[in-house]
Design an enzyme around this catalytic site. Structure first.
Site, PDB file in Angstrom:
ATOM      1  N   PRO A  10      66.624  37.903  17.648  1.00 33.84           N
ATOM      2  CA  PRO A  10      66.140  37.472  18.948  1.00 33.84           C
ATOM      3  C   PRO A  10      65.961  35.966  19.096  1.00 33.84           C
ATOM      4  O   PRO A  10      65.453  35.301  18.183  1.00 33.84           O
ATOM      5  CB  PRO A  10      64.777  38.159  19.082  1.00 33.84           C
ATOM      6  CG  PRO A  10      64.669  39.116  17.981  1.00 33.84           C
ATOM      7  CD  PRO A  10      65.781  38.901  17.021  1.00 33.84           C
ATOM      8  N   ASN A  11      66.394  35.493  20.250  1.00 31.81           N
ATOM      9  CA  ASN A  11      66.208  34.110  20.701  1.00 31.81           C
ATOM     10  C   ASN A  11      67.109  33.094  20.005  1.00 31.81           C
ATOM     11  O   ASN A  11      67.121  31.924  20.385  1.00 31.81           O
ATOM     12  CB  ASN A  11      64.730  33.674  20.576  1.00 31.81           C
ATOM     13  CG  ASN A  11      63.804  34.585  21.355  1.00 31.81           C
ATOM     14  OD1 ASN A  11      64.045  34.802  22.545  1.00 31.81           O
ATOM     15  ND2 ASN A  11      62.797  35.145  20.721  1.00 31.81           N
ATOM     16  N   ARG A  18      66.344  25.591  22.478  1.00 32.07           N
ATOM     17  CA  ARG A  18      65.054  26.193  22.149  1.00 32.07           C
ATOM     18  C   ARG A  18      64.298  25.319  21.131  1.00 32.07           C
ATOM     19  O   ARG A  18      64.755  25.146  20.000  1.00 32.07           O
ATOM     20  CB  ARG A  18      65.316  27.570  21.525  1.00 32.07           C
ATOM     21  CG  ARG A  18      64.095  28.241  20.976  1.00 32.07           C
ATOM     22  CD  ARG A  18      64.473  29.425  20.091  1.00 32.07           C
ATOM     23  NE  ARG A  18      63.284  30.096  19.640  1.00 32.07           N
ATOM     24  CZ  ARG A  18      63.239  30.917  18.599  1.00 32.07           C
ATOM     25  NH1 ARG A  18      64.338  31.171  17.915  1.00 32.07           N
ATOM     26  NH2 ARG A  18      62.113  31.473  18.242  1.00 32.07           N
ATOM     27  N   TYR A  23      63.899  23.705  15.676  1.00 29.87           N
ATOM     28  CA  TYR A  23      65.127  24.381  15.254  1.00 29.87           C
ATOM     29  C   TYR A  23      66.371  23.489  15.288  1.00 29.87           C
ATOM     30  O   TYR A  23      67.451  23.934  14.911  1.00 29.87           O
ATOM     31  CB  TYR A  23      65.358  25.631  16.129  1.00 29.87           C
ATOM     32  CG  TYR A  23      64.240  26.641  15.993  1.00 29.87           C
ATOM     33  CD1 TYR A  23      64.011  27.288  14.784  1.00 29.87           C
ATOM     34  CD2 TYR A  23      63.398  26.939  17.074  1.00 29.87           C
ATOM     35  CE1 TYR A  23      62.975  28.204  14.641  1.00 29.87           C
ATOM     36  CE2 TYR A  23      62.369  27.859  16.943  1.00 29.87           C
ATOM     37  CZ  TYR A  23      62.163  28.491  15.723  1.00 29.87           C
ATOM     38  OH  TYR A  23      61.144  29.395  15.586  1.00 29.87           O
ATOM     39  N   ASN A  74      69.371  36.256   9.755  1.00 26.33           N
ATOM     40  CA  ASN A  74      68.252  35.544  10.372  1.00 26.33           C
ATOM     41  C   ASN A  74      67.709  36.478  11.443  1.00 26.33           C
ATOM     42  O   ASN A  74      68.251  36.553  12.549  1.00 26.33           O
ATOM     43  CB  ASN A  74      68.696  34.206  10.977  1.00 26.33           C
ATOM     44  CG  ASN A  74      67.491  33.424  11.496  1.00 26.33           C
ATOM     45  OD1 ASN A  74      66.388  33.968  11.632  1.00 26.33           O
ATOM     46  ND2 ASN A  74      67.698  32.153  11.801  1.00 26.33           N
ATOM     47  N   ALA A  77      61.937  36.447  14.851  1.00 32.04           N
ATOM     48  CA  ALA A  77      60.550  36.933  14.765  1.00 32.04           C
ATOM     49  C   ALA A  77      60.459  38.355  14.224  1.00 32.04           C
ATOM     50  O   ALA A  77      59.393  38.759  13.718  1.00 32.04           O
ATOM     51  CB  ALA A  77      59.893  36.843  16.136  1.00 32.04           C
ATOM     52  N   HIS A  80      58.997  39.153  10.767  1.00 32.20           N
ATOM     53  CA  HIS A  80      57.560  39.242  10.511  1.00 32.20           C
ATOM     54  C   HIS A  80      56.952  40.570  10.958  1.00 32.20           C
ATOM     55  O   HIS A  80      55.771  40.810  10.748  1.00 32.20           O
ATOM     56  CB  HIS A  80      56.841  38.081  11.214  1.00 32.20           C
ATOM     57  CG  HIS A  80      57.570  36.772  11.088  1.00 32.20           C
ATOM     58  ND1 HIS A  80      57.830  36.196   9.863  1.00 32.20           N
ATOM     59  CD2 HIS A  80      58.142  35.950  12.015  1.00 32.20           C
ATOM     60  CE1 HIS A  80      58.508  35.057  10.054  1.00 32.20           C
ATOM     61  NE2 HIS A  80      58.715  34.904  11.351  1.00 32.20           N
ATOM     62  N   GLU A  98      68.088  36.450   3.237  1.00 30.35           N
ATOM     63  CA  GLU A  98      67.214  36.167   4.382  1.00 30.35           C
ATOM     64  C   GLU A  98      67.304  34.680   4.691  1.00 30.35           C
ATOM     65  O   GLU A  98      67.166  33.844   3.788  1.00 30.35           O
ATOM     66  CB  GLU A  98      65.774  36.552   4.033  1.00 30.35           C
ATOM     67  CG  GLU A  98      64.804  36.202   5.142  1.00 30.35           C
ATOM     68  CD  GLU A  98      63.354  36.500   4.773  1.00 30.35           C
ATOM     69  OE1 GLU A  98      63.099  37.109   3.711  1.00 30.35           O
ATOM     70  OE2 GLU A  98      62.482  36.094   5.558  1.00 30.35           O
ATOM     71  N   HIS A 100      66.301  31.392   7.466  1.00 27.18           N
ATOM     72  CA  HIS A 100      65.581  30.820   8.605  1.00 27.18           C
ATOM     73  C   HIS A 100      65.916  29.344   8.688  1.00 27.18           C
ATOM     74  O   HIS A 100      65.995  28.664   7.653  1.00 27.18           O
ATOM     75  CB  HIS A 100      64.064  30.977   8.442  1.00 27.18           C
ATOM     76  CG  HIS A 100      63.656  32.400   8.266  1.00 27.18           C
ATOM     77  ND1 HIS A 100      63.586  33.288   9.303  1.00 27.18           N
ATOM     78  CD2 HIS A 100      63.356  33.100   7.145  1.00 27.18           C
ATOM     79  CE1 HIS A 100      63.247  34.474   8.831  1.00 27.18           C
ATOM     80  NE2 HIS A 100      63.106  34.384   7.525  1.00 27.18           N
ATOM     81  N   LEU A 101      66.060  28.858   9.903  1.00 21.17           N
ATOM     82  CA  LEU A 101      66.300  27.424  10.072  1.00 21.17           C
ATOM     83  C   LEU A 101      65.054  26.632   9.686  1.00 21.17           C
ATOM     84  O   LEU A 101      65.141  25.597   9.021  1.00 21.17           O
ATOM     85  CB  LEU A 101      66.668  27.122  11.529  1.00 21.17           C
ATOM     86  CG  LEU A 101      68.012  27.695  11.975  1.00 21.17           C
ATOM     87  CD1 LEU A 101      67.814  28.748  13.039  1.00 21.17           C
ATOM     88  CD2 LEU A 101      68.918  26.607  12.474  1.00 21.17           C
ATOM     89  N   SER A 102      63.902  27.116  10.146  1.00 20.99           N
ATOM     90  CA  SER A 102      62.646  26.409   9.880  1.00 20.99           C
ATOM     91  C   SER A 102      62.036  26.905   8.570  1.00 20.99           C
ATOM     92  O   SER A 102      62.405  27.982   8.074  1.00 20.99           O
ATOM     93  CB  SER A 102      61.665  26.649  11.036  1.00 20.99           C
ATOM     94  OG  SER A 102      61.352  28.030  11.133  1.00 20.99           O
ATOM     95  N   ARG A 107      54.677  26.958   8.528  1.00 20.69           N
ATOM     96  CA  ARG A 107      54.330  27.128   9.942  1.00 20.69           C
ATOM     97  C   ARG A 107      53.104  28.048  10.077  1.00 20.69           C
ATOM     98  O   ARG A 107      52.342  28.209   9.136  1.00 20.69           O
ATOM     99  CB  ARG A 107      55.557  27.657  10.694  1.00 20.69           C
ATOM    100  CG  ARG A 107      56.748  26.677  10.615  1.00 20.69           C
ATOM    101  CD  ARG A 107      57.941  27.164  11.406  1.00 20.69           C
ATOM    102  NE  ARG A 107      57.618  27.275  12.827  1.00 20.69           N
ATOM    103  CZ  ARG A 107      58.386  27.926  13.705  1.00 20.69           C
ATOM    104  NH1 ARG A 107      59.518  28.495  13.298  1.00 20.69           N
ATOM    105  NH2 ARG A 107      58.042  28.006  14.974  1.00 20.69           N
ATOM    106  N   ARG A 111      53.891  33.727  10.368  1.00 17.72           N
ATOM    107  CA  ARG A 111      55.301  33.620   9.949  1.00 17.72           C
ATOM    108  C   ARG A 111      55.459  33.662   8.431  1.00 17.72           C
ATOM    109  O   ARG A 111      56.568  33.671   7.911  1.00 17.72           O
ATOM    110  CB  ARG A 111      55.927  32.325  10.487  1.00 17.72           C
ATOM    111  CG  ARG A 111      56.047  32.284  11.994  1.00 17.72           C
ATOM    112  CD  ARG A 111      56.786  31.036  12.460  1.00 17.72           C
ATOM    113  NE  ARG A 111      56.401  30.707  13.816  1.00 17.72           N
ATOM    114  CZ  ARG A 111      56.937  31.243  14.918  1.00 17.72           C
ATOM    115  NH1 ARG A 111      57.915  32.107  14.826  1.00 17.72           N
ATOM    116  NH2 ARG A 111      56.509  30.904  16.121  1.00 17.72           N
TER     117      ARG A 111
HETATM  118  C1  DQA Z   1      63.283  31.724  12.574  1.00 20.84           C
HETATM  119  C2  DQA Z   1      61.788  31.684  12.207  1.00 20.84           C
HETATM  120  C3  DQA Z   1      61.024  32.785  12.907  1.00 20.84           C
HETATM  121  O1  DQA Z   1      59.650  32.724  12.577  1.00 20.84           O
HETATM  122  C4  DQA Z   1      61.154  32.642  14.416  1.00 20.84           C
HETATM  123  O2  DQA Z   1      60.507  33.696  15.066  1.00 20.84           O
HETATM  124  C5  DQA Z   1      62.577  32.548  14.845  1.00 20.84           C
HETATM  125  C6  DQA Z   1      63.480  31.696  14.075  1.00 20.84           C
HETATM  126  C7  DQA Z   1      64.026  30.510  11.992  1.00 20.84           C
HETATM  127  O3  DQA Z   1      65.250  30.577  11.941  1.00 20.84           O
HETATM  128  O4  DQA Z   1      63.423  29.513  11.619  1.00 20.84           O
HETATM  129  O5  DQA Z   1      62.975  33.090  15.855  1.00 20.84           O
HETATM  130  O6  DQA Z   1      63.848  32.902  12.035  1.00 20.84           O
END
Ligand code: DQA
Length: 146
Positions: A10-11, A18, A23, A74, A77, A80, A98, A100-102, A107, A111
């Site tokens: 998602p997103n 965003r 990100y 990835n 959210a 979590h 797994e 994640h960009l961040s 954080r 998360r």
């Molecule tokens: C994410 C980190 C998640 O906590 C967040 O909800 C995202 C992006 C990342 O790529 O850093 O949507 O997966």
């Protein structure tokens, strides 16, 4: 030929606009194109998908069995919250990285919990869009391709 699925949750379709301070400004299309170039150079087949829907992601994980050798995930959210995605990974018994960009550990505390980490080969986070390239290298090394 080794085949990898890169699955985005998602997103992540909104990357580029965003929260760029979190990100980065690279779009998902840019990331896909870089991953495709890298995979081609390495002689690895690549499928790249994104969905905002948990069930679609679960279906993609199920379908990956028999079609792909490993998954870079990835889950956004859903990382979590989703025991269902964890169960799907356990069910297909494919190696999953797994991603994640961040740096999720630097954080908000919500998360820090990942339902994917216990069933993943490993986790890459905090390196922005470059993490996708690192994840391809990690999976290729797992398959003895490097
Ligand atoms: C994410 C980190 C998640 O906590 C967040 O909800 C995202 C992006 C990342 O790529 O850093 O949507 O997966």
């Amino acid at each position: 030929m080794t085949s990898i699925l890169i699955l985005n949750g998602p997103n992540l379709n909104l990357l580029g606009t965003r929260q760029p301070e979190v990100y980065g400004s690279t779009t998902l299309a840019d990331i896909e194109s870089a991953c495709r170039g890298k995979a081609e150079d390495m002689g690895v087949a690549l499928d790249f998908q994104q969905s905002n829907h948990e069930g679609v992601l679960i279906d993609a994980i199920h379908t990956a069995k028999g079609r792909h050798d490993g998954i870079i995930l990835n889950a956004g959210a859903l990382t979590h919250t989703s025991i269902a995605i964890m169960d799907a990974i356990n069910s297909v018994e494919l190696p999953v990285i797994e991603l994640h960009l961040s740096n999720i550990h630097a954080r908000e505390s919500f998360r820090h919990k990942s339902w994917i980490a216990p069933v993943a080969l490993g986790q890459i986070c905090g390196f922005g869009a470059h993490g996708y390239s690192l994840a391809i290298d990690a999976l290729a090394a797992h398959f003895g391709k490097t």
